[in-house]
Design a protein around this motif. Structure first.
Motif, PDB file in Angstrom:
ATOM      1  N   VAL A  48      12.228 -28.082  38.559  1.00  0.00           N
ATOM      2  CA  VAL A  48      11.234 -27.169  37.955  1.00  0.00           C
ATOM      3  C   VAL A  48      11.059 -25.986  38.906  1.00  0.00           C
ATOM      4  N   TRP A  49      11.192 -24.778  38.364  1.00  0.00           N
ATOM      5  CA  TRP A  49      11.001 -23.557  39.158  1.00  0.00           C
ATOM      6  C   TRP A  49       9.954 -22.675  38.478  1.00  0.00           C
ATOM      7  N   VAL A  50       9.158 -22.020  39.299  1.00  0.00           N
ATOM      8  CA  VAL A  50       8.136 -21.120  38.755  1.00  0.00           C
ATOM      9  C   VAL A  50       8.465 -19.685  39.154  1.00  0.00           C
ATOM     10  N   ALA A  51       7.960 -18.756  38.337  1.00  0.00           N
ATOM     11  CA  ALA A  51       7.992 -17.330  38.701  1.00  0.00           C
ATOM     12  C   ALA A  51       6.579 -16.986  39.156  1.00  0.00           C
ATOM     13  N   GLU A  52       6.491 -16.484  40.376  1.00  0.00           N
ATOM     14  CA  GLU A  52       5.174 -16.166  40.929  1.00  0.00           C
ATOM     15  C   GLU A  52       5.054 -14.654  41.108  1.00  0.00           C
ATOM     16  N   GLU A  53       3.944 -14.125  40.628  1.00  0.00           N
ATOM     17  CA  GLU A  53       3.702 -12.686  40.751  1.00  0.00           C
ATOM     18  C   GLU A  53       2.280 -12.493  41.258  1.00  0.00           C
ATOM     19  N   SER A  54       2.106 -11.731  42.297  1.00  0.00           N
ATOM     20  CA  SER A  54       0.788 -11.515  42.887  1.00  0.00           C
ATOM     21  C   SER A  54       0.067 -12.850  43.084  1.00  0.00           C
ATOM     22  N   GLU A  55       0.788 -13.832  43.601  1.00  0.00           N
ATOM     23  CA  GLU A  55       0.265 -15.166  43.902  1.00  0.00           C
ATOM     24  C   GLU A  55      -0.208 -15.931  42.679  1.00  0.00           C
ATOM     25  N   ARG A  56       0.217 -15.481  41.497  1.00  0.00           N
ATOM     26  CA  ARG A  56      -0.114 -16.221  40.271  1.00  0.00           C
ATOM     27  C   ARG A  56       1.171 -16.683  39.602  1.00  0.00           C
ATOM     28  N   VAL A  57       1.123 -17.893  39.043  1.00  0.00           N
ATOM     29  CA  VAL A  57       2.305 -18.396  38.346  1.00  0.00           C
ATOM     30  C   VAL A  57       2.369 -17.753  36.962  1.00  0.00           C
ATOM     31  N   ALA A  58       3.456 -17.041  36.705  1.00  0.00           N
ATOM     32  CA  ALA A  58       3.593 -16.284  35.456  1.00  0.00           C
ATOM     33  C   ALA A  58       4.464 -17.012  34.434  1.00  0.00           C
ATOM     34  N   GLY A  59       5.258 -17.982  34.901  1.00  0.00           N
ATOM     35  CA  GLY A  59       6.136 -18.696  33.985  1.00  0.00           C
ATOM     36  C   GLY A  59       6.865 -19.787  34.724  1.00  0.00           C
ATOM     37  N   TYR A  60       7.553 -20.627  33.967  1.00  0.00           N
ATOM     38  CA  TYR A  60       8.334 -21.678  34.622  1.00  0.00           C
ATOM     39  C   TYR A  60       9.493 -22.119  33.742  1.00  0.00           C
ATOM     40  N   VAL A  61      10.444 -22.783  34.393  1.00  0.00           N
ATOM     41  CA  VAL A  61      11.621 -23.275  33.686  1.00  0.00           C
ATOM     42  C   VAL A  61      11.935 -24.678  34.204  1.00  0.00           C
ATOM     43  N   VAL A  62      12.427 -25.517  33.301  1.00  0.00           N
ATOM     44  CA  VAL A  62      12.758 -26.906  33.653  1.00  0.00           C
ATOM     45  C   VAL A  62      14.228 -27.151  33.306  1.00  0.00           C
ATOM     46  N   ALA A  63      14.963 -27.693  34.260  1.00  0.00           N
ATOM     47  CA  ALA A  63      16.386 -27.986  34.044  1.00  0.00           C
ATOM     48  C   ALA A  63      16.617 -29.477  33.889  1.00  0.00           C
ATOM     49  N   THR A  64      17.710 -29.792  33.232  1.00  0.00           N
ATOM     50  CA  THR A  64      18.243 -31.147  33.266  1.00  0.00           C
ATOM     51  C   THR A  64      19.762 -31.005  33.156  1.00  0.00           C
ATOM     52  N   VAL A  65      20.453 -32.123  33.125  1.00  0.00           N
ATOM     53  CA  VAL A  65      21.907 -32.082  32.925  1.00  0.00           C
ATOM     54  C   VAL A  65      22.216 -32.897  31.678  1.00  0.00           C
ATOM     55  N   LEU A  66      22.898 -32.275  30.725  1.00  0.00           N
ATOM     56  CA  LEU A  66      23.321 -32.980  29.508  1.00  0.00           C
ATOM     57  C   LEU A  66      24.812 -32.750  29.317  1.00  0.00           C
ATOM     58  N   ASP A  67      25.533 -33.814  29.115  1.00  0.00           N
ATOM     59  CA  ASP A  67      26.990 -33.734  28.909  1.00  0.00           C
ATOM     60  C   ASP A  67      27.674 -32.961  30.043  1.00  0.00           C
ATOM     61  N   GLY A  68      27.099 -33.062  31.233  1.00  0.00           N
ATOM     62  CA  GLY A  68      27.703 -32.398  32.394  1.00  0.00           C
ATOM     63  C   GLY A  68      27.341 -30.933  32.542  1.00  0.00           C
ATOM     64  N   ASN A  69      26.611 -30.382  31.583  1.00  0.00           N
ATOM     65  CA  ASN A  69      26.195 -28.976  31.660  1.00  0.00           C
ATOM     66  C   ASN A  69      24.747 -28.869  32.139  1.00  0.00           C
ATOM     67  N   ALA A  70      24.440 -27.751  32.800  1.00  0.00           N
ATOM     68  CA  ALA A  70      23.042 -27.440  33.067  1.00  0.00           C
ATOM     69  C   ALA A  70      22.372 -27.225  31.715  1.00  0.00           C
ATOM     70  N   HIS A  71      21.158 -27.726  31.560  1.00  0.00           N
ATOM     71  CA  HIS A  71      20.480 -27.604  30.269  1.00  0.00           C
ATOM     72  C   HIS A  71      19.059 -27.106  30.511  1.00  0.00           C
ATOM     73  N   ILE A  72      18.663 -26.121  29.719  1.00  0.00           N
ATOM     74  CA  ILE A  72      17.300 -25.581  29.829  1.00  0.00           C
ATOM     75  C   ILE A  72      16.388 -26.451  28.970  1.00  0.00           C
ATOM     76  N   GLU A  73      15.630 -27.278  29.649  1.00  0.00           N
ATOM     77  CA  GLU A  73      14.740 -28.205  28.942  1.00  0.00           C
ATOM     78  C   GLU A  73      13.523 -27.452  28.388  1.00  0.00           C
ATOM     79  N   GLN A  74      13.038 -26.508  29.171  1.00  0.00           N
ATOM     80  CA  GLN A  74      11.846 -25.764  28.767  1.00  0.00           C
ATOM     81  C   GLN A  74      11.797 -24.456  29.537  1.00  0.00           C
ATOM     82  N   VAL A  75      11.387 -23.393  28.848  1.00  0.00           N
ATOM     83  CA  VAL A  75      11.074 -22.149  29.561  1.00  0.00           C
ATOM     84  C   VAL A  75       9.843 -21.557  28.892  1.00  0.00           C
ATOM     85  N   SER A  76       8.858 -21.209  29.700  1.00  0.00           N
ATOM     86  CA  SER A  76       7.614 -20.650  29.167  1.00  0.00           C
ATOM     87  C   SER A  76       7.147 -19.524  30.068  1.00  0.00           C
TER      88      SER A  76
END
Ligand SMILES: CC(C)(COP(=O)(O)OP(=O)(O)OC[C@H]1O[C@@H](n2cnc3c(N)ncnc32)[C@H](O)[C@@H]1OP(=O)(O)O)[C@@H](O)C(=O)NCCC(=O)NCCS
Length: 174
Positions: A55-83
């Motif tokens: 899980v990685w977040v985007a931080e701007e002016s010390e505030r979390v502005a968004g995040y993304v969650v990865a997993t691996v499916l069928d050997g590929n990187a997979h975007i589980e969630q992005v908000s």
């Protein structure tokens, strides 16, 4: 405004990330997908992903502005969630979060990045196309990705006819 800092999420931030996902998801009310907007985030799954460093977040002016969650499916990187928080939308933060996940996939020798989404919702399928993703034909959908889509189809508002899998290759398949 300077580019946001992308960094690993902390365990202490997970409640805030779940709230951010709900706020971001409210966009779905505007296209008649209220059941999707009302979806309750799975905090246990988020916590598991955070412990795995996915899980990685985007931080701007010390505030979390968004995040993304990865997993691996069928050997590929997979975007589980992005908000991205509505207060920070349409400023390239989603694009940067996805690029970060794609880089993680390349560094881990994943041949491609995949995601599942609504084909016709403007900030889903059409947006991902602008980022280089293309729809995966049914015959090319792997076993784990298919299982994920089947699970999603069982959730409220996730009309399988409007959902698709998309892929972006790190290099062309031989
Ligand atoms: C998808 C999402 C992460 C994009 O984040 P973002 O930081 O706003 O995206 P970017 O700034 O990188 O890109 C903006 C582009 O996304 C699309 N987009 C974003 N919000 C949109 C909206 N409300 N209406 C139409 N298009 C939209 C447009 O193509 C937009 O480009 P434009 O502003 O030049 O028209 C964000 O809209 C979001 O959190 N949505 C709700 C949750 C969601 O759908 N997640 C994806 C699950 S598959």
């Amino acid at each position: 405004m300077a580019a946001p800092l992308i960094r690993s999420a902390r365990q202490s931030e997970l409640d805030d990330l779940a709230r951010l996902e709900v706020q971001a998801g409210e966009l779905f009310h505007s296209v008649g997908l209220s059941a999707v907007a009302d979806h309750v985030p799975d905090q246990q799954a988020l916590s598991r992903s955070q412990r795995q460093g996915l899980v990685w977040v985007a931080e701007e002016s010390e505030r979390v502005a968004g995040y993304v969650v990865a997993t691996v499916l069928d050997g590929n990187a997979h975007i589980e969630q992005v908000s991205v928080a509505p207060t920070h939308a349409r400023r390239g933060i989603g694009r940067r979060l996805m690029a970060h996940l794609e880089t993680w996939g390349r560094r881990n020798d994943r041949p491609a990045t995949t995601l599942t989404t609504f084909r016709d919702v403007p900030w889903n399928g059409p947006y991902y196309r602008t980022l280089g993703y293309r729809e995966l034909p049914g015959a090319e959908i792997g076993r784990e990705l298919a299982a994920a889509m089947q699970h999603e189809a069982s959730l409220p508002g996730m009309d399988a006819c409007r959902r698709c899998a998309m892929i972006k290759y790190n290099r062309h398949p031989s």
